[in-house]
Design a protein around this motif. Structure first.
Motif, mmCIF file in Angstrom:
data_model
loop_
_atom_site.group_PDB
_atom_site.id
_atom_site.type_symbol
_atom_site.label_atom_id
_atom_site.label_comp_id
_atom_site.label_asym_id
_atom_site.label_seq_id
_atom_site.Cartn_x
_atom_site.Cartn_y
_atom_site.Cartn_z
ATOM 1 N N ASP A 87 -72.648 -64.657 -65.231
ATOM 2 C CA ASP A 87 -72.513 -66.086 -65.531
ATOM 3 C C ASP A 87 -71.046 -66.504 -65.599
ATOM 4 O O ASP A 87 -70.654 -67.555 -65.075
ATOM 5 N N ALA B 42 -69.526 -66.603 -62.190
ATOM 6 C CA ALA B 42 -69.953 -67.819 -61.480
ATOM 7 C C ALA B 42 -69.164 -69.031 -61.973
ATOM 8 O O ALA B 42 -68.805 -69.915 -61.184
ATOM 9 N N ALA C 245 -65.702 -68.872 -60.406
ATOM 10 C CA ALA C 245 -65.761 -69.241 -58.989
ATOM 11 C C ALA C 245 -65.947 -70.755 -58.822
ATOM 12 O O ALA C 245 -65.363 -71.371 -57.921
ATOM 13 N N LEU C 246 -66.738 -71.368 -59.712
ATOM 14 C CA LEU C 246 -66.939 -72.825 -59.644
ATOM 15 C C LEU C 246 -65.625 -73.557 -59.933
ATOM 16 O O LEU C 246 -65.278 -74.532 -59.243
ATOM 17 N N LEU D 210 -67.208 -89.781 -68.532
ATOM 18 C CA LEU D 210 -68.516 -89.330 -68.067
ATOM 19 C C LEU D 210 -69.594 -90.409 -68.158
ATOM 20 O O LEU D 210 -70.582 -90.368 -67.427
ATOM 21 N N LEU E 123 -65.508 -85.949 -60.949
ATOM 22 C CA LEU E 123 -66.134 -84.952 -61.821
ATOM 23 C C LEU E 123 -65.481 -83.577 -61.739
ATOM 24 O O LEU E 123 -65.671 -82.748 -62.620
ATOM 25 N N GLY E 124 -64.732 -83.328 -60.673
ATOM 26 C CA GLY E 124 -64.182 -81.988 -60.461
ATOM 27 C C GLY E 124 -63.282 -81.528 -61.594
ATOM 28 O O GLY E 124 -63.370 -80.385 -62.042
ATOM 29 N N ILE F 180 -65.257 -80.475 -64.592
ATOM 30 C CA ILE F 180 -65.910 -79.168 -64.409
ATOM 31 C C ILE F 180 -64.895 -78.043 -64.588
ATOM 32 O O ILE F 180 -65.171 -77.039 -65.255
ATOM 33 N N ALA G 199 -64.183 -77.599 -68.189
ATOM 34 C CA ALA G 199 -65.330 -77.043 -68.905
ATOM 35 C C ALA G 199 -65.457 -75.540 -68.678
ATOM 36 O O ALA G 199 -65.840 -74.795 -69.584
ATOM 37 N N MET G 200 -65.120 -75.106 -67.481
ATOM 38 C CA MET G 200 -65.320 -73.696 -67.133
ATOM 39 C C MET G 200 -64.196 -72.809 -67.654
ATOM 40 O O MET G 200 -64.389 -71.614 -67.847
ATOM 41 N N ALA H 290 -68.640 -72.178 -71.485
ATOM 42 C CA ALA H 290 -68.498 -73.399 -70.686
ATOM 43 C C ALA H 290 -69.045 -74.593 -71.452
ATOM 44 O O ALA H 290 -70.187 -74.580 -71.907
ATOM 45 N N ALA H 291 -68.220 -75.610 -71.614
ATOM 46 C CA ALA H 291 -68.642 -76.831 -72.305
ATOM 47 C C ALA H 291 -67.689 -77.936 -71.915
ATOM 48 O O ALA H 291 -66.508 -77.695 -71.668
ATOM 49 N N CYS H 292 -68.225 -79.129 -71.887
ATOM 50 C CA CYS H 292 -67.380 -80.248 -71.508
ATOM 51 C C CYS H 292 -66.436 -80.581 -72.661
ATOM 52 O O CYS H 292 -66.869 -80.703 -73.809
ATOM 53 N N ASN I 291 -65.409 -87.956 -73.093
ATOM 54 C CA ASN I 291 -66.168 -89.127 -73.513
ATOM 55 C C ASN I 291 -65.320 -90.124 -74.287
ATOM 56 O O ASN I 291 -65.840 -91.073 -74.834
#
Lengths: 155, 116
Positions: free
Chosen positions: A37, A40, A43-44, A103, A111-112, A115, A118-119, A145-147, A152
């Motif tokens: 996880d 991933a 990589a994202l 958001l 959005l990039g 993300i 967050a990652m 991972a969390a925003c 906001n």
């Protein structure tokens, strides 16, 4: 010269490069002991960062140079982690102005950056004297991972 | 050795005024223009409902999510509806991180939507 345990990639600003780079970064992260996880997520974040370079740094011009390095890091007071650096030679941007949309302002783009933040545990954009940008991203093993809350917040 | 990443394939099935668009592969900056073109073609038929089957999509980045946001806006302008079905956990997490899981109608599967 590549140091042991480090990853160095040179690629061009062409979207067909992205799947290969994602796979390479994911495999390298897994070899460094990150979970599937987490690999991933890493990589994202790389994919989103490279997509931003292609779209904004190089304005979708193909064949432009991008360098990526990744290495394990050990910082006092932190769990082990990794640092990824992405260097481009395109258009510069003010780091304070690199932010995603709010958001709750729902529309197709913007959005990039959310993300990526967050990652990863930390994200820093630096203009490089002479041209281009350097993105330094770190992730520590205890990062989930969390925003980030500022996504906001209305300024 | 990294496996060859999956190219995106897209199949569309029309059932009366409902269209099911079935994706397989990865949606990123390379493939999202292809997805956008197919979905815009589908919208031209003015479907009442568009179901995007994501069960075979293992990867989606913000370009794919952005494309779906755009399509949702467009179909709702014509009083239609879009439903996302079968999201794998990593794809779903991208929608959650961007808080778009509240914006889209998300179903467990195409069959679940069809039972309504």
């Amino acid at each position: 010269m590549t140091q042991p345990g480090c990853l160095e990639l040179e690629l061009t600003s062409d979207p067909p490069e992205l799947p290969r780079v994602r796979g390479t970064v994911r495999d390298w992260s897994a070899q460094q002991g990150w979970s599937d996880d987490q690999a991933a997520e890493i990589a994202l974040a790389v994919d989103e960062a490279l997509s931003n370079v292609i779209r904004h740094g190089y304005c979708c011009a193909p064949g432009q140079r991008i360098l990526l390095t990744a290495q394990p890091i050990s910082v006092p007071g932190q769990t082990d982690g990794l640092e990824i650096r992405i260097r481009d030679f395109g258009k510069q941007a003010d780091p304070d102005r690199i932010r995603g949309r709010q958001l709750d302002d729902i529309r197709p783009g913007g959005l990039g950056v959310h993300i990526i933040r967050a990652m990863m545990s930390s994200v820093e954009y630096r203009p490089v004297p002479g041209g281009g940008m350097l993105l330094v991203m770190r992730k520590y093993k205890d990062h989930r991972a969390a925003c980030p809350p500022e996504a906001n917040r209305h300024d | 050795m990294t496996d060859e990443p999956q190219r995106l394939t897209i199949d569309t099935v029309r059932q009366a005024d409902q269209h099911v668009v079935r994706l397989s592969g990865e949606v990123d900056l390379r493939s999202s223009p292809q997805l956008r073109n197919v979905l815009l073609d589908v919208l031209a038929a003015k479907p009442r409902r568009l179901i995007v089957d994501l069960a075979q999509v293992g990867y989606m980045d913000s370009s794919g999510v952005g494309t779906l946001v755009e399509i949702k806006r467009l179909i709702e302008r014509g009083a239609g509806q879009i439903v996302l079905a079968g999201l794998q956990p990593r794809v779903r997490s991208v929608f959650e991180i961007t808080q778009l899981d509240k914006f889209f109608r998300i179903a467990a599967s195409v069959d679940e939507v069809g039972r309504e």
